[in-house]
Design an enzyme around this catalytic site. Structure first.
Site, PDB file in Angstrom:
ATOM      1  N   SER A 144      33.052  35.380  39.446  1.00 20.60           N
ATOM      2  CA  SER A 144      33.656  34.067  39.672  1.00 20.60           C
ATOM      3  C   SER A 144      32.620  33.118  40.249  1.00 20.60           C
ATOM      4  O   SER A 144      31.819  33.504  41.112  1.00 20.60           O
ATOM      5  CB  SER A 144      34.837  34.180  40.646  1.00 20.60           C
ATOM      6  OG  SER A 144      35.306  32.894  40.994  1.00 20.60           O
ATOM      7  N   TYR A 157      38.643  37.129  48.216  1.00 22.46           N
ATOM      8  CA  TYR A 157      38.400  37.222  46.775  1.00 22.46           C
ATOM      9  C   TYR A 157      36.912  37.093  46.459  1.00 22.46           C
ATOM     10  O   TYR A 157      36.364  37.874  45.680  1.00 22.46           O
ATOM     11  CB  TYR A 157      39.195  36.126  46.068  1.00 22.46           C
ATOM     12  CG  TYR A 157      39.049  36.127  44.563  1.00 22.46           C
ATOM     13  CD1 TYR A 157      39.647  37.117  43.796  1.00 22.46           C
ATOM     14  CD2 TYR A 157      38.326  35.125  43.911  1.00 22.46           C
ATOM     15  CE1 TYR A 157      39.533  37.120  42.410  1.00 22.46           C
ATOM     16  CE2 TYR A 157      38.206  35.113  42.530  1.00 22.46           C
ATOM     17  CZ  TYR A 157      38.801  36.110  41.790  1.00 22.46           C
ATOM     18  OH  TYR A 157      38.682  36.112  40.415  1.00 22.46           O
TER      19      TYR A 157
END
Length: 248
Positions: A144, A157
């Protein structure tokens, strides 16, 4: 270890293939001519819908349920791919979970759940791929761009995706001599159910203006990069490609 397959057809396992980036990657790779195993964790109907979309378009796909953090289940996933198609050439690891909460408010159960799927799951799936991919294969992990963007609320995350990138870069070097590439794709804000959850229209509009292209990413944008790394990109190895429209 099996010999390298012909370029005309490779066998691909896509984890998290029932939705979002995983689903679109499965569809794109099938359109590229590859046989695809659509892995899913629990939503059988969504996985079967992905398979149906692929077969209706003239592609080849099957669905298989496996928890990516369970080494026995992941071994069975690779067994099923080998039984159905004779071997495995490409792994696209798109399975993941996300909870967006400031660190001070994050429940440790949520942290553990993300780390089990996003860190342990990547380790388990990549480990099995390293053992069983045919020479000439490719591993593509999904990371990400939030690592660079450092959006508040993404601490847990992003920490998991940092681990994904570390595993990607090191595994590429550990597979020296195998002719297997290992890369990661790091999407920016991309319109998937996982990304949209909990965001209002104002937030989405603001995020859409961050990229010079002035829109949010689409799953097919990411699938295009996955297709490149899974097939023709034989000289791209040990890299993280930030597919985010130019945000960073």
């Amino acid at each position: 270890m099996s010999e390298q397959p012909t370029a005309a057809r490779r066998t691909v396992i896509v984890t998290g293939g029932s939705r979002g980036i995983g689903r679109e990657s499965a569809r794109r790779l099938a359109a590229d001519g590859h046989a695809v195993v659509v892995n899913y964790a629990g939503n059988r109907a969504a996985a079967e819908a992905t398979v149906a979309a692929i077969t209706e378009a003239g592609g080849t796909a099957v669905a298989f349920r496996a928890d990516v953090a369970d080494e026995v289940a992941v071994s069975a996933l690779f067994d099923a791919a080998e039984e159905a198609f004779g071997g495995v050439d490409v792994l696209v690891h798109a399975a993941g979970v996300m909870s967006v909460t400031p660190m001070v408010d994050t429940e440790l159960d949520a942290l553990d759940r993300m780390h089990r799927t996003n860190i342990r799951g990547t380790f388990v799936v990549d480990q099995q791929a390293a053992r069983r991919l045919r020479n000439g294969g490719a591993i593509v992990n999904i990371s990400s761009s939030v690592l660079g963007l450092a959006f508040p609320g993404y601490t847990a995350y992003a920490a998991g995706k940092g681990a994904v990138e570390a595993m990607t870069l090191i595994l590429a070097r550990e597979l020296r001599g195998r002719d297997i590439t290992v890369n990661a794709v790091a999407p920016g804000p991309t319109v998937t159910d996982l990304f949209l959850e909990g965001k209002d229209e104002e937030t989405l509009a603001r995020m859409a203006t961050q990229a010079p292209l002035e829109r949010l990413g689409r799953p097919e944008d990411i699938a295009e990069v996955v297709s490149f790394l899974a097939g023709p990109a034989r000289w791209v190895n040990g890299q993280v490609l930030r597919a985010n429209g130019g945000i960073i």
